[in-house]
Design a protein around this motif. Structure first.
Motif, mmCIF file in Angstrom:
data_model
loop_
_atom_site.group_PDB
_atom_site.id
_atom_site.type_symbol
_atom_site.label_atom_id
_atom_site.label_comp_id
_atom_site.label_asym_id
_atom_site.label_seq_id
_atom_site.Cartn_x
_atom_site.Cartn_y
_atom_site.Cartn_z
ATOM 1 N N ILE A 1 0.842 -1.211 0.000
ATOM 2 C CA ILE A 1 0.000 0.000 0.000
ATOM 3 C C ILE A 1 0.870 1.252 0.000
ATOM 4 N N GLY A 2 1.967 1.215 0.763
ATOM 5 C CA GLY A 2 2.871 2.367 0.794
ATOM 6 C C GLY A 2 3.472 2.662 -0.563
ATOM 7 N N LEU A 3 3.899 1.632 -1.291
ATOM 8 C CA LEU A 3 4.462 1.842 -2.625
ATOM 9 C C LEU A 3 3.421 2.410 -3.587
ATOM 10 N N ILE A 4 2.203 1.916 -3.497
ATOM 11 C CA ILE A 4 1.146 2.426 -4.383
ATOM 12 C C ILE A 4 0.824 3.887 -4.052
ATOM 13 N N LEU A 5 0.801 4.214 -2.747
ATOM 14 C CA LEU A 5 0.537 5.607 -2.361
ATOM 15 C C LEU A 5 1.652 6.550 -2.806
ATOM 16 N N MET A 6 2.864 6.034 -3.001
ATOM 17 C CA MET A 6 3.980 6.888 -3.415
ATOM 18 C C MET A 6 3.980 7.197 -4.908
ATOM 19 N N VAL A 7 3.139 6.507 -5.688
ATOM 20 C CA VAL A 7 3.142 6.705 -7.148
ATOM 21 C C VAL A 7 2.877 8.166 -7.538
ATOM 22 N N PRO A 8 1.825 8.830 -7.016
ATOM 23 C CA PRO A 8 1.626 10.240 -7.389
ATOM 24 C C PRO A 8 2.803 11.130 -7.013
ATOM 25 N N GLY A 9 3.394 10.895 -5.840
ATOM 26 C CA GLY A 9 4.545 11.691 -5.440
ATOM 27 C C GLY A 9 5.749 11.477 -6.339
ATOM 28 N N GLY B 1 10.266 5.844 -1.185
ATOM 29 C CA GLY B 1 10.387 4.801 -2.194
ATOM 30 C C GLY B 1 11.625 3.953 -1.985
ATOM 31 N N VAL B 2 12.754 4.594 -1.668
ATOM 32 C CA VAL B 2 13.988 3.851 -1.392
ATOM 33 C C VAL B 2 13.808 2.965 -0.164
ATOM 34 N N LEU B 3 13.230 3.509 0.894
ATOM 35 C CA LEU B 3 13.030 2.733 2.116
ATOM 36 C C LEU B 3 12.086 1.548 1.880
ATOM 37 N N GLY C 1 13.957 -7.085 0.958
ATOM 38 C CA GLY C 1 14.367 -7.911 2.092
ATOM 39 C C GLY C 1 13.281 -8.865 2.539
ATOM 40 N N LEU C 2 12.057 -8.374 2.614
ATOM 41 C CA LEU C 2 10.946 -9.228 3.035
ATOM 42 C C LEU C 2 10.680 -10.338 2.027
ATOM 43 N N VAL D 1 11.115 -9.967 -5.646
ATOM 44 C CA VAL D 1 12.513 -9.595 -5.410
ATOM 45 C C VAL D 1 13.059 -8.822 -6.613
ATOM 46 N N ALA D 2 12.774 -9.320 -7.821
ATOM 47 C CA ALA D 2 13.288 -8.671 -9.033
ATOM 48 C C ALA D 2 12.728 -7.262 -9.197
ATOM 49 N N LEU D 3 11.405 -7.118 -9.018
ATOM 50 C CA LEU D 3 10.799 -5.797 -9.161
ATOM 51 C C LEU D 3 11.300 -4.836 -8.083
ATOM 52 N N SER D 4 11.425 -5.311 -6.855
ATOM 53 C CA SER D 4 11.921 -4.451 -5.776
ATOM 54 C C SER D 4 13.353 -4.016 -6.046
ATOM 55 N N GLY D 5 14.184 -4.946 -6.535
ATOM 56 C CA GLY D 5 15.571 -4.596 -6.858
ATOM 57 C C GLY D 5 15.654 -3.581 -7.994
ATOM 58 N N LEU D 6 14.851 -3.767 -9.046
ATOM 59 C CA LEU D 6 14.832 -2.815 -10.159
ATOM 60 C C LEU D 6 14.377 -1.438 -9.699
ATOM 61 N N LEU D 7 13.345 -1.410 -8.848
ATOM 62 C CA LEU D 7 12.839 -0.133 -8.337
ATOM 63 C C LEU D 7 13.905 0.584 -7.516
ATOM 64 N N LEU D 8 14.585 -0.153 -6.638
ATOM 65 C CA LEU D 8 15.631 0.458 -5.811
ATOM 66 C C LEU D 8 16.773 0.972 -6.683
#
Length: 416
Positions: A98-106, A118-120, A127-128, A141-148
């Motif tokens: 939910i946090g990642l989705i809420l960060m999309v407009p920002g 977004g980094v956090l 990690g999770l 894992v792949a999507l989280s790594g690409l995003l970071l």
């Protein structure tokens, strides 16, 4: 009776195939360049926003059924509905998603707060997901790594202060803290006096503890319950303090900055030039004076697009009002140039300047040569008539008459 056909009514012959192909090719090429330019400007944040959305959906999707069942059990049975730690395992995934989705407009707004969160969240998501997959690699894992990785590569693009992104941060922080406090109170409910057995009681105790009110009606008596209460107090104070600084700080800081900048500009407005108007001539004059390092203040009319950049000292107001002229520092100016598109407005501005500061030099622009004599009546110090200059220079060139600097000055600025 014979009829005549105007050139406009004559049908144009169709273009040859080769010409039509060249026109189509040129249009496609122009559209492609425009698209590539837009992608170069906005592509990274759109890509990062898409990765954040996809990562959030992937985090929530597999946990949705388990989380839904856990919520239903808690609502129906209270503390007895939590049968084990497995019932709570879905909540971290869902909160991060939910946090990642809420960060999309920002992220689309290139807000700095959204980038930090977004980094956090992407690091926590990776990690999770690695922990859940026992060190394996899956889509999360792949999507989280690409995003970071994308967030770290395009750090410089996220430098804006956005109130919307700050509000989303506040919403996410407070919401996560409420979930943490409510579920933890239910989990350690037996360690309180009286025991916390229901969801409303857990929510009440969470609000009471986070706000540091402490009525004393529910008291922890075991070590685990006391340590959990301490964690709620510390985290609650931290989240509320951060929320206030992130949301209210930019508002107060922005107002204070505008106030200080306005005061500093008013103090610096002396021995400068004032341009009244937002016409092409006013812009050209501002550009020329600025290139010479001369301080310039512009009074632009409201309701019209301004050609001046944000770095220019622009006051948007009525130039015939004494308050506006005072704000622009007209009494301390070297000269005032009235360069609006309307000659009548230029004449009124000259009168207003002469009434407020009779000793300041006034230069009145004339758009229509038929109005020269009328503007002379308001007695500006100098008349600026480019049309007269052009016509008389052309006539002198036709008759081979000499043109020197004094001649140009007399033609360009006919004394009133």
């Amino acid at each position: 009776m014979a009829t005549t056909t105007s050139p406009q009514d004559t049908p144009k012959p169709p273009l040859p195939k080769a010409s039509r192909w060249r026109v189509l090719k040129a249009r496609v090429s122009t559209a492609t360049r425009l698209l590539l330019s837009k992608l170069g400007q906005n592509g990274p944040q759109w890509l990062i926003a898409f990765l954040a959305l996809a990562t959030g959906v992937v985090q929530i999707g597999p946990q949705f059924v388990q989380m839904r069942q856990a919520v239903l059990n808690i609502l129906a049975q209270g503390a007895d509905g939590i049968s084990g730690l497995a019932d709570l395992a879905a909540f971290p995934h869902v909160i991060i998603g939910i946090g990642l989705i809420l960060m999309v407009p920002g992220l689309l707004l290139r807000a700095r707060v959204a980038w930090v969160l977004g980094v956090l969240l992407s690091a926590l998501s990776a990690g999770l997901a690695l922990w859940a997959a026992h060190g394996g690699i899956n889509a999360t894992v792949a999507l989280s790594g690409l995003l970071l990785l994308a967030l770290l590569l395009y750090t410089s693009r996220f430098a804006r202060s956005s109130l919307a992104a700050s509000s989303l941060f506040a919403l996410l922080g407070v919401g996560s803290l409420l979930i943490y406090g409510t579920l933890g109170s239910l989990w350690f409910g037996a360690g309180y006096t009286p025991p916390i057995r229901s969801l409303p009681t857990a929510f009440y105790y969470t609000i009471e503890t986070m706000s540091t009110v402490g009525y004393g009606d529910i008291v922890p008596h075991t070590v685990q319950a006391r340590m959990f209460t301490v964690s709620m107090i510390v985290v609650g104070i931290s989240v509320f303090a951060t929320t206030l600084s992130v949301v209210i700080g930019p508002l107060i800081g922005g107002s204070l900055k505008r106030t200080l900048e306005g005061k500093m500009q008013r103090e610096q407005r002396k021995n400068h030039y004032v341009i009244i108007g937002a016409s092409s001539l006013a812009y050209a004059m501002w550009k020329e004076l600025s290139s010479r390092g001369v301080p310039v203040t512009i009074i632009a009319p409201s309701g019209h697009p301004s050609p001046f950049p944000e770095t220019a000292d622009v006051i948007t107001a009525d130039a015939t009002r004494s308050e506006t002229l005072e704000l622009a520092g007209v009494p301390k100016a070297k000269a005032v140039l009235t360069l609006r598109d309307d000659d009548a407005e230029n004449a009124f501005a000259v009168l207003a300047v002469k009434e407020l500061a009779p000793g300041v030099k006034t230069i009145a622009g004339v758009n229509d040569v038929r109005h020269v004599n009328k503007i002379r009546r308001v007695q500006p110090d100098v008349l600026f008539a480019p049309q007269l200059l052009g016509s008389q220079l052309l006539a002198r060139d036709l008759f081979d008459e000499p043109i020197d600097n004094s001649t140009v000055h007399k033609l360009l600025f006919p004394e009133t």
